[in-house]
Design a protein around this motif. Structure first.
Motif, PDB file in Angstrom:
ATOM      1  N   ALA A  32      45.518  95.901  30.987  1.00 18.21           N
ATOM      2  CA  ALA A  32      45.216  95.617  32.351  1.00 18.21           C
ATOM      3  C   ALA A  32      44.876  94.104  32.474  1.00 18.21           C
ATOM      4  O   ALA A  32      45.140  93.424  33.541  1.00 18.21           O
ATOM      5  CB  ALA A  32      43.861  96.330  32.796  1.00 18.21           C
ATOM      6  N   ARG A  33      44.504  93.558  31.350  1.00 16.54           N
ATOM      7  CA  ARG A  33      44.337  92.122  31.504  1.00 16.54           C
ATOM      8  C   ARG A  33      45.645  91.407  31.700  1.00 16.54           C
ATOM      9  O   ARG A  33      45.716  90.447  32.387  1.00 16.54           O
ATOM     10  CB  ARG A  33      43.512  91.623  30.087  1.00 16.54           C
ATOM     11  N   SER A  43      42.903  98.975  24.199  1.00 15.82           N
ATOM     12  CA  SER A  43      44.292  98.772  24.500  1.00 15.82           C
ATOM     13  C   SER A  43      44.642  98.855  25.945  1.00 15.82           C
ATOM     14  O   SER A  43      45.469  98.052  26.481  1.00 15.82           O
ATOM     15  CB  SER A  43      45.100  99.739  23.617  1.00 15.82           C
ATOM     16  N   LYS A  44      44.201  99.658  26.523  1.00 15.52           N
ATOM     17  CA  LYS A  44      44.083  99.847  27.991  1.00 15.52           C
ATOM     18  C   LYS A  44      43.646  98.675  28.698  1.00 15.52           C
ATOM     19  O   LYS A  44      44.078  98.239  29.854  1.00 15.52           O
ATOM     20  CB  LYS A  44      43.407 101.122  28.668  1.00 15.52           C
ATOM     21  N   GLN A  84      44.201  95.840  44.820  1.00 13.07           N
ATOM     22  CA  GLN A  84      45.448  96.037  43.816  1.00 13.07           C
ATOM     23  C   GLN A  84      44.963  95.441  42.489  1.00 13.07           C
ATOM     24  O   GLN A  84      46.042  94.887  41.760  1.00 13.07           O
ATOM     25  CB  GLN A  84      46.683  95.599  44.294  1.00 13.07           C
ATOM     26  N   LEU A  85      43.596  95.219  42.075  1.00  7.85           N
ATOM     27  CA  LEU A  85      43.358  94.955  40.700  1.00  7.85           C
ATOM     28  C   LEU A  85      43.672  96.085  39.788  1.00  7.85           C
ATOM     29  O   LEU A  85      43.804  97.264  39.927  1.00  7.85           O
ATOM     30  CB  LEU A  85      41.796  94.807  40.905  1.00  7.85           C
ATOM     31  N   PRO A  86      44.055  95.274  38.573  1.00 12.75           N
ATOM     32  CA  PRO A  86      44.191  96.326  37.346  1.00 12.75           C
ATOM     33  C   PRO A  86      42.939  97.224  37.208  1.00 12.75           C
ATOM     34  O   PRO A  86      41.904  96.692  37.239  1.00 12.75           O
ATOM     35  CB  PRO A  86      44.430  95.344  36.165  1.00 12.75           C
TER      36      PRO A  86
END
Length: 129
Positions: free
Chosen positions: A86-87, A81-82, A5-7
């Motif tokens: 996620a970060r 930006s993406k 379930q990591l970004p």
């Protein structure tokens, strides 16, 4: 990715050669993907892909996706930006969940150790009688 379930950011490169738009549309719209499959010969693989796409439809629709071209630089700003999104998701959602799981695991281990010590004490007490 699904298990941890990591970004995640899905990046299509070489978009100066071929646009990512068709693939992104397939990820976002199951019916478009299914229509593309139906244009191929009907086969076992086609049937398998249809079944898998139904199952993964919701999963794919939530992915962060962008296209970039390292030659022209197109999409690089969107990519960063993406990555920043996620970060943020990592620190707001994933890390707290991970720390909670780690603490639960530690608590369980501590509980098991305490039970083992208690059992050892009982065993030693019964041997001295």
């Amino acid at each position: 990715m699904y298990k941890t379930q990591l970004p995640f950011v899905l990046v299509f490169n070489k978009t100066d050669v071929v646009s990512e738009e068709v693939c992104v549309e397939w990820l976002r719209d199951f019916e478009t993907f299914q229509q593309a499959l139906m244009q191929q010969d009907e086969s076992y693989m086609n049937s398998l892909m249809n079944s898998m796409s139904l199952m993964l439809d919701e999963f794919y629709s939530q992915l962060r996706v962008c296209g970039v071209s390292s030659v022209t630089g197109r999409g690089i700003d969107e990519f960063f930006s993406k990555v920043e999104e996620a970060r943020g998701e990592y620190f707001e959602e994933y890390l707290p969940m991970l720390l909670s799981k780690m603490q639960a695991k530690k608590d369980l281990e501590d509980e098991r150790k305490a039970e083992q010590i208690e059992q050892l004490a009982k065993d030693m007490g019964s041997q001295t009688l």
